[in-house]
Structures are given as C-alpha cells and as structure tokens.
Design an enzyme around this catalytic site. Structure first.
Site, short mmCIF file in Angstrom:
data_model
loop_
_atom_site.label_atom_id
_atom_site.label_comp_id
_atom_site.label_asym_id
_atom_site.label_seq_id
_atom_site.Cartn_x
_atom_site.Cartn_y
_atom_site.Cartn_z
N ASP A 113 0.82 -1.20 0.00
CA ASP A 113 0.00 0.00 0.00
C ASP A 113 0.86 1.25 0.00
O ASP A 113 0.58 2.20 -0.72
CB ASP A 113 -0.98 -0.01 1.20
CG ASP A 113 -0.30 -0.29 2.53
OD1 ASP A 113 0.94 -0.45 2.57
OD2 ASP A 113 -1.01 -0.36 3.55
N ASP A 116 6.95 3.74 3.15
CA ASP A 116 7.18 4.75 4.19
C ASP A 116 8.65 4.69 4.58
O ASP A 116 9.50 5.22 3.87
CB ASP A 116 6.22 4.46 5.35
CG ASP A 116 6.23 5.53 6.42
OD1 ASP A 116 6.71 6.65 6.15
OD2 ASP A 116 5.78 5.28 7.55
N ASP A 172 -4.81 1.27 7.03
CA ASP A 172 -5.54 1.23 8.30
C ASP A 172 -4.89 2.08 9.37
O ASP A 172 -3.72 2.47 9.27
CB ASP A 172 -5.56 -0.20 8.84
CG ASP A 172 -4.20 -0.62 9.40
OD1 ASP A 172 -3.21 -0.57 8.63
OD2 ASP A 172 -4.10 -0.95 10.59
P1 IMP Z 1 7.37 0.91 6.38
O1 IMP Z 1 7.88 -0.47 6.75
O2 IMP Z 1 7.75 1.97 7.37
O3 IMP Z 1 7.68 1.32 4.96
O4 IMP Z 1 5.81 0.85 6.55
C1 IMP Z 1 5.06 0.11 5.71
C2 IMP Z 1 3.75 -0.20 6.35
O5 IMP Z 1 3.39 0.72 7.37
C3 IMP Z 1 2.70 -0.10 5.30
O6 IMP Z 1 2.50 -1.32 4.67
C4 IMP Z 1 1.50 0.36 6.08
O7 IMP Z 1 0.79 -0.76 6.55
C5 IMP Z 1 2.06 1.12 7.25
N1 IMP Z 1 2.01 2.59 7.04
C6 IMP Z 1 3.01 3.44 6.79
N2 IMP Z 1 2.58 4.71 6.65
C7 IMP Z 1 1.24 4.64 6.80
C8 IMP Z 1 0.17 5.63 6.76
O8 IMP Z 1 0.34 6.84 6.53
N3 IMP Z 1 -1.09 5.15 6.98
C9 IMP Z 1 -1.36 3.83 7.21
N4 IMP Z 1 -0.41 2.89 7.25
C10 IMP Z 1 0.87 3.29 7.05
MG MG Z 2 -0.92 -1.14 8.41
#
Ligand code: IMP
Ligand code: MG
Length: 192
Positions: A113, A116, A172
């Site tokens: 999705d 980040d 979510d």
């Molecule tokens: P990362 O591992 O920090 O890249 O985060 C990835 C996961 O964090 C995504 O698959 C989302 O489930 C969640 N996530 C990151 N940012 C958001 C946001 O703004 N809203 C909702 N979920 C997020």
């Molecule tokens: Mg999530």
C-alpha cells in the site's frame, strides 16, 4: 481540499478524517494507468507473472489493479508482521506465514500500500530474493518521498504524498478504515 457531500461516505469514518487527500475517481484513474504500465512491462514475460501482495494493506489496491491486467497471472501470499512504532517489544518485520507459491524462475511483482520507511518492503524483498525469481519489481500505491530510503526503490508508484498519516483504500489505523473508499488524512488527535 474539498470535502465530499456528507451523504456520500459512511459518516462515522468521515468524522474521523481531517480531509480527503485522494478522491475515488482520481484513485481509479491512476490504478488503471499503473495497470497499463505493468501490463506493458510484463506483456512478453516468458516466465509468468506472480504478484505478491503484502497483507493486509494492499488488498483493495490489489483487487482493483489486477482486474485491469490483460493477461494471466498468479497471486502468491506471504504474511508478515511489521510491528511499528508503539509496539511494546519493538523489533523488525517477521514472517508469519511463508510464501505459498513457487517463484523460482518467475517474474515477481511485490505490491504494498505505501512505501514509508521501507523496512517492510526491504525485508519481504530479501525473503523473495532467496527463492531466485527471474525478476523482482516493486509496486506501491503511495510513497512518502520525504522518508523513502535510497536502498528500497519502487518500480511503479501510484502517488507521491506528503508525510501525513493516511487511511482508506486498504490502509488502516488500528485495523480500522481499510474500507474507506478514498485516501484520507486521519485527524491527528485520534492517533497522537
Ligand atoms: P514501512 O515499513 O515503514 O515502509 O511501513 C510500511 C507499512 O506501514 C505499510 O504497509 C502500512 O501498513 C504502514 N504505514 C506506513 N505509513 C502509513 C500511513 O500513513 N497510513 C497507514 N499505514 C501506514
Ligand atoms: Mg498497516
């Protein structure tokens, strides 16, 4: 950004949103464009495309995207826990259920999705690389360029967004709001 007429969306979810960031029609158009890009990239794939969605955030995006693809494909499921932020015993992502299809020698498209910090995608990408796919690409609906790491790059990106917490269209907060049909910014007082 303009708020939609009140009757259009579930009012309880709308009450929790500060604003709509990406409306439904804009999402739908961009998802169709992404499917065209992906379709062109894999049109002549001799290996067969396997799409691996990272659950559960990518389910709505996945469902819309793959129905726009003009060729046969497979879905491979892997379940990963991410434990972000406030988890009591903070640790990196973990595989909860291993990938359920053989991707050796196949073209694999990993779908999430949002990109980040990149920790989740980096981890899953390594899990998949160990299984020797013919190719491995990444597609995300959203990316926060302010945070995206240099070592995890996406080949297909729906939208670059500002660094705000968004929900809806699969994303979510506390497992809620995934069924909101657009991308909205959650009111900060609800999660801070
Ligand atoms: P990362 O591992 O920090 O890249 O985060 C990835 C996961 O964090 C995504 O698959 C989302 O489930 C969640 N996530 C990151 N940012 C958001 C946001 O703004 N809203 C909702 N979920 C997020
Ligand atoms: Mg999530």
């Amino acid at each position: 950004m303009q708020r939609p007429a009140r009757g259009r969306y579930n009012p309880r979810m709308l009450d929790d949103l500060e604003r709509i960031l990406i409306p439904q029609d804009v999402l739908a158009r961009r998802v169709r464009e992404l499917a065209q890009d992906i379709g062109r990239t894999y049109a002549d794939s001799p290996h067969g495309l396997v799409i691996v969605p990272i659950l559960a955030g990518s389910i709505i995006f996945l469902a819309d995207l793959i129905r726009c693809l003009p060729f046969k494909m497979r879905i491979g499921l892997i379940a990963v826990s991410s434990y972000r932020g406030t988890a009591p015993a903070a640790h990196g992502p973990r595989v909860i259920q291993p990938l359920n299809v053989d991707i050796t020698g196949r073209d694999v498209l990993l779908i999430d999705d949002i990109l980040d910090t990149g920790n989740t995608l980096r981890f899953v990408r390594e899990q998949l690389r160990e299984r020797n796919p013919a190719s491995l690409r990444i597609c995300v609906l959203l990316r926060k360029p302010a945070k995206a790491p240099l070592d995890v790059t996406a080949d297909f990106v729906g939208f670059d967004i500002e660094d705000v917490f968004v929900v809806g269209y699969g994303l979510d907060y506390n497992d809620l709001y995934r069924n909101w049909p657009a991308i909205g910014v959650l009111r900060p007082e609800l999660y801070s």
